[in-house]
Design a protein around this motif. Sequence first.
Motif, PDB file in Angstrom:
ATOM      1  N   LYS A   1     137.129  60.720  27.193  1.00  0.00           N
ATOM      2  CA  LYS A   1     136.468  60.063  28.317  1.00  0.00           C
ATOM      3  C   LYS A   1     137.445  59.849  29.462  1.00  0.00           C
ATOM      4  CE  LYS A   1     134.254  55.704  29.554  1.00  0.00           C
ATOM      5  NZ  LYS A   1     133.777  54.394  29.068  1.00  0.00           N
TER       6      LYS A   1
ATOM      7  N   GLN B   1     128.559  58.941  29.386  1.00  0.00           N
ATOM      8  CA  GLN B   1     129.099  60.240  28.974  1.00  0.00           C
ATOM      9  C   GLN B   1     128.370  61.392  29.665  1.00  0.00           C
ATOM     10  OE1 GLN B   1     130.111  60.966  24.885  1.00  0.00           O
ATOM     11  NE2 GLN B   1     129.973  58.802  24.352  1.00  0.00           N
ATOM     12  N   CYS B   2     127.080  61.223  29.889  1.00  0.00           N
ATOM     13  CA  CYS B   2     126.321  62.250  30.598  1.00  0.00           C
ATOM     14  C   CYS B   2     126.852  62.410  32.023  1.00  0.00           C
ATOM     15  CB  CYS B   2     124.836  61.879  30.619  1.00  0.00           C
ATOM     16  SG  CYS B   2     123.800  63.077  31.477  1.00  0.00           S
TER      17      CYS B   2
ATOM     18  N   GLN C   1     130.360  64.194  31.864  1.00  0.00           N
ATOM     19  CA  GLN C   1     130.264  65.606  31.527  1.00  0.00           C
ATOM     20  C   GLN C   1     129.636  66.412  32.662  1.00  0.00           C
ATOM     21  OE1 GLN C   1     131.414  67.218  28.765  1.00  0.00           O
ATOM     22  NE2 GLN C   1     132.395  65.293  28.209  1.00  0.00           N
TER      23      GLN C   1
ATOM     24  N   LYS D   1     131.956  69.185  34.643  1.00  0.00           N
ATOM     25  CA  LYS D   1     131.635  70.599  34.423  1.00  0.00           C
ATOM     26  C   LYS D   1     131.139  71.300  35.682  1.00  0.00           C
ATOM     27  CE  LYS D   1     130.579  70.216  29.490  1.00  0.00           C
ATOM     28  NZ  LYS D   1     129.556  70.388  28.442  1.00  0.00           N
TER      29      LYS D   1
ATOM     30  N   ASN E   1     124.137  72.513  28.260  1.00  0.00           N
ATOM     31  CA  ASN E   1     125.286  71.600  28.091  1.00  0.00           C
ATOM     32  C   ASN E   1     125.656  70.877  29.385  1.00  0.00           C
ATOM     33  OD1 ASN E   1     126.304  73.670  29.580  1.00  0.00           O
ATOM     34  ND2 ASN E   1     128.011  74.150  28.199  1.00  0.00           N
TER      35      ASN E   1
ATOM     36  N   LEU F   1     125.228  63.238  24.957  1.00  0.00           N
ATOM     37  CA  LEU F   1     124.649  63.441  26.281  1.00  0.00           C
ATOM     38  C   LEU F   1     123.512  62.484  26.577  1.00  0.00           C
ATOM     39  CD1 LEU F   1     124.641  67.345  26.492  1.00  0.00           C
ATOM     40  CD2 LEU F   1     126.407  65.717  27.175  1.00  0.00           C
TER      41      LEU F   1
ATOM     42  N   PRO G   1     130.218  65.305  22.860  1.00  0.00           N
ATOM     43  CA  PRO G   1     129.830  64.088  23.590  1.00  0.00           C
ATOM     44  C   PRO G   1     128.340  63.809  23.438  1.00  0.00           C
ATOM     45  CG  PRO G   1     130.236  65.906  25.106  1.00  0.00           C
ATOM     46  CD  PRO G   1     130.703  66.363  23.767  1.00  0.00           C
TER      47      PRO G   1
ATOM     48  N   ASN H   1     138.336  63.146  31.258  1.00  0.00           N
ATOM     49  CA  ASN H   1     137.280  63.629  32.141  1.00  0.00           C
ATOM     50  C   ASN H   1     137.249  62.846  33.446  1.00  0.00           C
ATOM     51  OD1 ASN H   1     136.443  65.571  30.355  1.00  0.00           O
ATOM     52  ND2 ASN H   1     134.891  64.278  29.389  1.00  0.00           N
TER      53      ASN H   1
END
Length: 965
Positions: free
Chosen positions: A405, A181-182, A185, A189, A226, A176, A174, A408
Amino acid sequence: MSISVSRLQTPIVVTQGPQLMLSKSHLYMKAYISTTAGDEVSVTNNGTSAVFYEWRKFNRSDFIKAKRSDGINRFYCHYGRDVLLPGETKRFVFTFSSEKPGNFTEEWDLLTDPLLTHPIKQLTLSGEAYENDGYIAQRHFFEEELTRRTVLHTCEEILSDITRSVRTPTPPPPDLEDPKQCQEQFESKNLHYQVWHTTDVIKMLRQLESWVVEHIPLEEHFEPWNLSIDHMKELISLVPKIDLQHRYIERLNFIVKLAKEKPLYRSIYWEDARKVLVDLAEEIPVISSKIRTELDIEDYRFCLPWELTQEEIDKIQKEKTDKEVARAKLVKGKKINVAEEMAKDREACKERLFASVKEKFIDLFVKVLDEEPYMFLWNHMETMHLTNVLPKILQNTNRLNKHMKNSNIANYKIASNSIKTMNEVNMGELSRKYGINEADMEGKKVMLRLNLDVPLSEEIWEEEEVEVQNDPEQDPVTVIEKHCQPREIIDATLLKNAVPTIRYCLDHLAKCVIIVANLGPRVGNNREEYSLLPVAEWLEQELDQHIEFIEEIEIENFDERIEDLPENSVILLENMSFHPAEFGYSIDRDENCYHVDLDKINNFRRKLTSYYELYINDCIGPNTCMETLFKDTCSWRNPGCSSIECPEFEGEAILGLNLEKEIKGISSLFHEPERPLLAIIGGNHSSKINLLDKVVMMYNLLYQVDKIFLGGDMALLFFHVMNSLPSTFDPHLNQFVQRVIDFAKELKKPIILPSDFIICEKINPPEELQLDFTWAHYSDKYQPCKIGEPIPEGWAIVGFHEQTAEKLNSTLFESRRFFWCGSLDLHTSNKEQLNLLNKVAIEFFKSHKESRELHIGIFDVEESFKYLVQENNQNSTERILNSDEEEEEVEEEEEEEKTQEENSEGTVEQNQNSFDHLFNHRFNGGPLTVAILQGRKIRPLELIKEHLPPRPKSAEEDTSYLEII
């Protein structure tokens, strides 16, 4: 010894004294069931004396247990008693007959007088009863199905072997640097940290990363950060200096603490609040222009001075002067100051503008609040849809990159939202909750959370003059104080339901029972008119025990406060709604609202936790505070209910008797049910559950039930969405209904709708006869109507006709387990035309419940068919309607009223017994039960102690393959 020869030329050894000989010791007979088979044995007297004999079946003391006999005679001996002379031979015929197939064995003895010189063997009788094989066709179909599944499984294995060798390109990592997307993620996570993504938080974490990387030795190999907080901790652990490690960990903990604060723009109310403000901003110029026109004030011109030429400025000034001159001419004969008058008008304009904008803001805000339930439940349905779709997305590895995407986002929503779809796992969790009978409460302080929101009599206030000494140097001041007279309990149903749980705790030797409850509005400050003192007095009489009523809620040194109380005492704390930390806010008598900090709420919950050693939740009913516990707890409108959520901090939490009955009833109805499982959904004016809640409930029930039958208002709503009927239902419901229809098609589960209607002309019912019946009860003109036929003007649908009744009856006959929510008829009445579907269902359950072992649960339907359960209900209703004509004197009126009260109480008890006999479960949980059936996670239930799930079966214990065979 002499030797003689019989007629068959068989040598027989003659024995001195009594002696017999059997030709054989075992007989075997075989026959169809209900037919007879026989065999025979010969007995020869080879002794020198006559013998009296008798055949008798041998029964050991453990015969039934050892042989698993059912005690039915299947072997018979003909002429089994007589005398046998020396040298004589007799044939004895035994017969065998059985009504059921199987192998049967018995032992028979030949009893003699005198006793024989040498004993003879027992005679064993064996019988085999068989019938024609009636399962040849079923075995054939099973074998075909097994063959088909074997072939299908083989094809799947082959296809899996082929596709396993196919390799797709590795999806790129991805980006970042992309904010979206940041965000995905970072939050996916770090779900276990419950943190939120903001630009400032990521910026601080990036800066921390740069500091950490600078101090990591060059020989260390590590991956770049990450976005995982755990990964950041691993990077910090690589820093060789301990003091730097501690400093960076403290910095990381501070950033995580900031990230746990929910950003305002991520609130579920952000978009609505923004829309309200934008709409309000657009309305302000229009409101202002309208007011200034009415007051004849110049309008605003939004422009900068340098953007106007001198001619435009002079023109504006001239228009202003002309307006002031014209205003001065209107007032004849008076000297006025035009500037002062204009200033007054401007002040009046400001006041009117403020009042108008405030009124407009309230209207827009109320509109948003009215739409909030739709928004919340729509998001809930969307999340449930994601739980169904997400496994399919993740299973398809070839499309993983494309849907990374979406997966997530789905994972984040599933983790953050409170959903519990209706499946075997979730229903199993409900069934494993600890009940009150599984707890050891002897010698323990028990806190009992009850629903005591009973209706009270009307408020009566008294004024009293009181002298107050504010200053010792001055005379006392007389102040008028208002006090509310003690109120009486009108309906003690909730209290009667709570008494068994209280008695259970006392009978099982609890040290003390601490009762906490809410009564009246949730105001967060003391309102004497809603004190629990009347409840304490009622419980004192009912339990025949002193109730220690404590007017405080937050008590310092609680153990010292109660140490002088006797063992097995009952303590009632004052109304929990009086404490601002119970619901997180307080509202004074001027309707001003003040919110409580979350830390104060948590401290209050910890204080409540210190009161008890065992917590029992028995809060159930139509208004149980549960409706606040499945919304966004970060919202200022819903911080939660402290006296229900306090087990989160400490203590063992279990279910009370009433709540346990509700929860275990739901789990027993929907956990591993007998199939088919039918949901019957309806509703009318007497329903306590609105249509929106029922539609969302249907969506969740589709996971578990096999089919759904719709009646009442729910049927009309679905017909309206499918363009079959005109209707006045809320248009917000259309998208919900369409989603349910689409989901049912996806699962291939039928939704059964009525086939015909009953219509009648609209009338106004007579006022003197209006009881529980609606206007349709008093109409005399009813006629059937097919679906699609036009309805005459002035007429309305009031019920359903015979084709629908036949469809309902056949649907019921095909099912074994039922969940019934809401009346299937549209109007409450004792007329057969208006109660057709309810009557069909009731009669079906009466006739087949015992014979077919049907399992039935009902919810929100008792009021609709109370005239159908008892046969004498119609007569009692007529007696109530005609009571006014029979009254002649005052004494007779009082006697008849007493008689009617006794009869009505008897009718209620008869209805209660009839309900309990006819239905397995009656759900009374109100918001709690609705939330469970809608698939929402309830925090109070999550806090209840739960048994461990059953151990999964090993390969040797798993016999699921037998279902196929």
